[in-house]
Write an enzyme that holds these catalytic residues in place. Structure first.
Site, PDB file in Angstrom:
ATOM      1  N   ASP A  49       9.058  -2.594  13.583  1.00  0.00           N
ATOM      2  CA  ASP A  49      10.243  -1.989  14.189  1.00  0.00           C
ATOM      3  C   ASP A  49      10.715  -2.905  15.312  1.00  0.00           C
ATOM      4  O   ASP A  49       9.993  -3.120  16.289  1.00  0.00           O
ATOM      5  CB  ASP A  49       9.878  -0.606  14.726  1.00  0.00           C
ATOM      6  CG  ASP A  49      11.053   0.164  15.275  1.00  0.00           C
ATOM      7  OD1 ASP A  49      12.209  -0.281  15.116  1.00  0.00           O
ATOM      8  OD2 ASP A  49      10.813   1.229  15.869  1.00  0.00           O
ATOM      9  N   ASP A  86      13.347  -3.289  18.154  1.00  0.00           N
ATOM     10  CA  ASP A  86      14.270  -2.470  18.936  1.00  0.00           C
ATOM     11  C   ASP A  86      15.239  -3.314  19.755  1.00  0.00           C
ATOM     12  O   ASP A  86      14.911  -4.417  20.196  1.00  0.00           O
ATOM     13  CB  ASP A  86      13.494  -1.554  19.884  1.00  0.00           C
ATOM     14  CG  ASP A  86      12.726  -0.473  19.160  1.00  0.00           C
ATOM     15  OD1 ASP A  86      13.186  -0.034  18.086  1.00  0.00           O
ATOM     16  OD2 ASP A  86      11.673  -0.058  19.664  1.00  0.00           O
ATOM     17  N   HIS A 127      14.297  -2.486  10.854  1.00  0.00           N
ATOM     18  CA  HIS A 127      12.991  -2.144  10.301  1.00  0.00           C
ATOM     19  C   HIS A 127      12.670  -3.155   9.224  1.00  0.00           C
ATOM     20  O   HIS A 127      13.495  -3.390   8.330  1.00  0.00           O
ATOM     21  CB  HIS A 127      13.001  -0.753   9.653  1.00  0.00           C
ATOM     22  CG  HIS A 127      13.088   0.365  10.623  1.00  0.00           C
ATOM     23  ND1 HIS A 127      13.483   1.628  10.245  1.00  0.00           N
ATOM     24  CD2 HIS A 127      12.825   0.441  11.947  1.00  0.00           C
ATOM     25  CE1 HIS A 127      13.453   2.427  11.298  1.00  0.00           C
ATOM     26  NE2 HIS A 127      13.063   1.726  12.338  1.00  0.00           N
ATOM     27  N   GLU A 141       7.361  -3.017  17.567  1.00  0.00           N
ATOM     28  CA  GLU A 141       6.291  -2.082  17.255  1.00  0.00           C
ATOM     29  C   GLU A 141       5.849  -2.360  15.824  1.00  0.00           C
ATOM     30  O   GLU A 141       6.683  -2.634  14.957  1.00  0.00           O
ATOM     31  CB  GLU A 141       6.774  -0.636  17.358  1.00  0.00           C
ATOM     32  CG  GLU A 141       7.232  -0.255  18.746  1.00  0.00           C
ATOM     33  CD  GLU A 141       7.830   1.131  18.777  1.00  0.00           C
ATOM     34  OE1 GLU A 141       7.165   2.089  18.334  1.00  0.00           O
ATOM     35  OE2 GLU A 141       8.983   1.255  19.222  1.00  0.00           O
TER      36      GLU A 141
END
Length: 125
Positions: free
Chosen positions: A48, A50, A85, A105
């Site tokens: 992930d 961001d 993603h 992440e």
């Protein structure tokens, strides 16, 4: 997808197949989307990224584009429109899930990603 209730990322009995999830979108009117669960029994890992995409012009931060090119795998724009993603085959290295700056992440079990299907052009697959 079997009941129309939210799934739980740690309860396999609440999961279903992709086909079941898509069918649930029309069967249960209050479902807003589908997700992909990462579990200890599958070969997948989710990354992930961001705050790396400008939702107005689609520009991707260079550090994030480096990751996209490195993994060369399924990459989609996140629900917020501000992130990405990446789904790969593999395992998360180490035990930490978040980078020090909080922008990356990585998960390979007990987590899910909401799937948008909004593929990043040039993002692999």
């Amino acid at each position: 997808p079997k009941t129309g209730a939210n799934a739980n990322s740690t309860e396999p009995k609440t999961w279903g197949s992709y086909t079941q999830a898509v069918e649930a979108l029309t069967k249960f009117q209050d479902i807003s989307g589908i997700g992909f669960v990462f579990s200890a029994t599958d070969d997948y890992c989710g990354i992930d990224l961001d705050k790396c995409r400008n939702p107005q012009n689609g520009e991707i931060e260079p550090w994030a584009m480096d990751a996209v090119k490195h993994f060369d795998s399924y990459t989609e724009i996140s629900p917020s429109g501000r992130g990405l993603h990446i789904i790969i085959k593999g395992r998360k290295p180490g035990t930490k899930c978040k980078s020090k700056n909080g922008k990356i992440e990585i998960y390979d079990h007990d987590r899910f990603f909401t799937i948008t299907g909004n593929l990043l052009k040039g993002g692999g697959l």
